[in-house]
Design a protein around this motif. Structure first.
Motif, mmCIF file in Angstrom:
data_model
loop_
_atom_site.group_PDB
_atom_site.id
_atom_site.type_symbol
_atom_site.label_atom_id
_atom_site.label_comp_id
_atom_site.label_asym_id
_atom_site.label_seq_id
_atom_site.Cartn_x
_atom_site.Cartn_y
_atom_site.Cartn_z
ATOM 1 N N LEU A 1 -15.771 83.903 -42.543
ATOM 2 C CA LEU A 1 -16.005 83.590 -41.135
ATOM 3 C C LEU A 1 -16.833 82.321 -40.976
ATOM 4 O O LEU A 1 -16.560 81.488 -40.109
ATOM 5 N N LEU A 2 -17.853 82.163 -41.800
ATOM 6 C CA LEU A 2 -18.664 80.951 -41.728
ATOM 7 C C LEU A 2 -17.802 79.716 -41.962
ATOM 8 O O LEU A 2 -18.008 78.668 -41.331
ATOM 9 N N ALA A 3 -16.828 79.828 -42.843
ATOM 10 C CA ALA A 3 -15.947 78.700 -43.139
ATOM 11 C C ALA A 3 -15.061 78.348 -41.942
ATOM 12 O O ALA A 3 -14.620 77.203 -41.820
ATOM 13 N N ARG A 4 -14.792 79.309 -41.071
ATOM 14 C CA ARG A 4 -13.945 79.051 -39.900
ATOM 15 C C ARG A 4 -14.692 78.364 -38.774
ATOM 16 O O ARG A 4 -14.071 77.784 -37.880
ATOM 17 N N LEU A 5 -16.018 78.423 -38.782
ATOM 18 C CA LEU A 5 -16.802 77.926 -37.666
ATOM 19 C C LEU A 5 -16.947 76.411 -37.717
ATOM 20 O O LEU A 5 -16.955 75.792 -38.771
ATOM 21 N N ASP A 6 -17.102 75.816 -36.523
ATOM 22 C CA ASP A 6 -17.295 74.369 -36.442
ATOM 23 C C ASP A 6 -18.668 73.949 -36.940
ATOM 24 O O ASP A 6 -18.820 72.889 -37.542
ATOM 25 N N LEU A 7 -19.701 74.767 -36.657
ATOM 26 C CA LEU A 7 -21.073 74.396 -37.025
ATOM 27 C C LEU A 7 -21.900 75.659 -37.202
ATOM 28 O O LEU A 7 -21.780 76.602 -36.411
ATOM 29 N N VAL A 8 -22.739 75.663 -38.217
ATOM 30 C CA VAL A 8 -23.594 76.817 -38.515
ATOM 31 C C VAL A 8 -25.061 76.384 -38.490
ATOM 32 O O VAL A 8 -25.463 75.480 -39.228
ATOM 33 N N VAL A 9 -25.834 77.027 -37.619
ATOM 34 C CA VAL A 9 -27.290 76.870 -37.610
ATOM 35 C C VAL A 9 -27.874 78.033 -38.401
ATOM 36 O O VAL A 9 -27.540 79.193 -38.148
ATOM 37 N N MET B 1 -35.569 78.993 -48.069
ATOM 38 C CA MET B 1 -35.047 77.853 -47.324
ATOM 39 C C MET B 1 -34.210 76.944 -48.205
ATOM 40 O O MET B 1 -33.138 76.462 -47.800
ATOM 41 N N LEU B 2 -34.644 76.713 -49.433
ATOM 42 C CA LEU B 2 -33.880 75.849 -50.338
ATOM 43 C C LEU B 2 -32.530 76.473 -50.675
ATOM 44 O O LEU B 2 -31.511 75.768 -50.748
ATOM 45 N N THR B 3 -32.502 77.782 -50.873
ATOM 46 C CA THR B 3 -31.244 78.464 -51.163
ATOM 47 C C THR B 3 -30.281 78.341 -49.993
ATOM 48 O O THR B 3 -29.079 78.070 -50.172
ATOM 49 N N ALA B 4 -30.795 78.532 -48.789
ATOM 50 C CA ALA B 4 -29.950 78.435 -47.602
ATOM 51 C C ALA B 4 -29.430 77.013 -47.403
ATOM 52 O O ALA B 4 -28.254 76.802 -47.073
ATOM 53 N N ILE B 5 -30.290 76.029 -47.576
ATOM 54 C CA ILE B 5 -29.891 74.629 -47.374
ATOM 55 C C ILE B 5 -28.795 74.231 -48.359
ATOM 56 O O ILE B 5 -27.884 73.461 -48.024
ATOM 57 N N ALA B 6 -28.852 74.764 -49.561
ATOM 58 C CA ALA B 6 -27.837 74.454 -50.573
ATOM 59 C C ALA B 6 -26.507 75.137 -50.298
ATOM 60 O O ALA B 6 -25.480 74.751 -50.856
ATOM 61 N N ASN B 7 -26.498 76.141 -49.421
ATOM 62 C CA ASN B 7 -25.256 76.842 -49.090
ATOM 63 C C ASN B 7 -24.327 75.883 -48.352
ATOM 64 O O ASN B 7 -24.713 75.304 -47.335
ATOM 65 N N PRO B 8 -23.105 75.689 -48.819
ATOM 66 C CA PRO B 8 -22.222 74.704 -48.179
ATOM 67 C C PRO B 8 -21.863 75.041 -46.740
ATOM 68 O O PRO B 8 -21.433 74.158 -45.995
ATOM 69 N N HIS B 9 -22.029 76.279 -46.318
ATOM 70 C CA HIS B 9 -21.676 76.654 -44.949
ATOM 71 C C HIS B 9 -22.746 76.280 -43.929
ATOM 72 O O HIS B 9 -22.460 76.177 -42.739
#
Length: 354
Positions: A194-202, A220-228
């Motif tokens: 689902l995250l891949a389908r979205l235009d933008l993820v905050v 925070m570093l783990t989340a920032i590295a997430n490509p989504h």
């Protein structure tokens, strides 16, 4: 004088009250009255106004009934006139230029989660403000207090937005998105598909805000590295004393200190992965603090200036973020919502991992 549109006047009053961060009950009174009046046949509405029985209807009080009567007589309601007389905000030249350059808002909520208005109403308010797009970012499942969207509900919302965009004015569109919780291990609170389908993820931290600095930094570093993930939302999680009594339990004087984390590492990760730092314009957040924002500018970060709006009038809070951005010398070209929708989508696709 010819009659005005009383529904439009009531909605305008509600919008101005929201923008001024007035109490939710006051805003709701005008929006409820607008809904009741809109459902009445024109003949019945005029007859009730003439008979003085409009306030007998559910959702209409004495003040809102008086506004309707003034509108039907062709006069601008006194309540609206007083709000309009005090609505201006004196921005500095740099802040005003930045506000003018913003094409949309990348952090907006609706009544699908904890917002107070339907997506359609939020979108039309954004159109009236001259925006070209609005990213719909309702909450993710773990934030149950905010009615976060389960995967099934998010899928239904995506279908709803697709239909809605066909009916909206030309030149404007709702972009799909989410404000996804950054969980304790740094993972994102929604299915990858689902995250891949979205235009933008905050991505935002809403729990464990008092974690020690090393643990919060790792999250925070783990989340920032997430490509989504595209945008790091309200980075410190702080709350400051707001001037008014806003929605969702935010009350003047209710504060929360910023979370502890390694700022330099977090900002360096944002630059490395091409992610944006949100400048949150909510009067009760104003996040990040200016001292951190200046460091982010020097680090070379990208930014969004967002309202985190939960009601239509709050969409006009962008000037709060623009003022802070101008004070900290944020380059307008590094604010991603000064870009066209096509450029914005190209940026999010560039680090999506697809």
């Amino acid at each position: 004088m010819s009659a005005r549109d009383p529904v439009a006047d009531l909605r305008r009053i509600a919008f101005l009250l929201e923008r001024a961060n007035e109490a939710t009950y006051r805003v709701r009174a005008f929006r409820s009255a607008a809904a009741t009046v809109a459902a009445l046949p024109a003949e019945e509405l005029r007859a009730r106004v003439e008979a003085g029985t409009l306030s007998e209807l559910s959702g209409v009080g004495d003040v809102t009934a008086r506004c309707v009567a003034e509108s039907l007589s062709g006069e601008e309601p006194v309540y609206l006139r007083r709000l309009t007389a005090t609505e201006g905000t004196d921005l500095g030249d740099a802040a005003a230029a930045l506000r003018e350059a913003l094409r949309g808002d990348c952090h907006v909520h609706s009544d699908w989660s904890d917002g107070g208005s339907p997506i359609e109403e939020m979108a039309l308010a954004a159109v009236e403000l001259g925006h070209e797009y609005m990213v719909l970012t309702d909450h993710s499942p773990r934030l149950t207090v905010a009615r976060g969207l389960t995967p099934d509900r998010l899928r239904r919302q995506l279908d709803h937005v697709a239909r809605l965009n066909d009916a909206l004015p030309a030149g404007f569109r709702v972009l799909t998105g989410i404000e996804v919780d950054i969980l304790a291990d740094g993972s994102l609170d929604q299915e990858d598909e689902l995250l891949a389908r979205l235009d933008l993820v905050v991505g935002s931290v809403h729990s464990g805000l008092r974690d020690d600095a090393s643990r919060m930094t790792h999250r925070m570093l783990t989340a920032i590295a997430n490509p989504h993930l595209d945008v790091l939302g309200h980075m410190t999680g702080r709350k400051v004393a707001a001037a008014g009594a806003g929605d969702r339990g935010h009350r003047a004087g209710r504060t929360r200190p910023p979370s502890d984390f390694d700022l330099e590492k977090v900002l360096a990760a944002c630059v490395e992965h091409g992610k944006a730092v949100e400048i949150n314009s909510r009067p009760d957040r104003l996040d990040p603090p200016k001292r951190m924002l200046r460091v982010a500018v020097e680090a070379g970060c990208l930014f969004t200036i967002d309202t985190d709006a939960h009601a239509p009038g709050q969409l006009d809070w962008l000037h709060f973020g623009c003022e802070r951005a101008a004070l900290c010398a944020v380059p307008p070209e590094r604010v991603v919502n000064t870009w066209t929708a096509e450029a914005l989508l190209g940026w999010t696709a560039g680090h999506s991992g697809d």
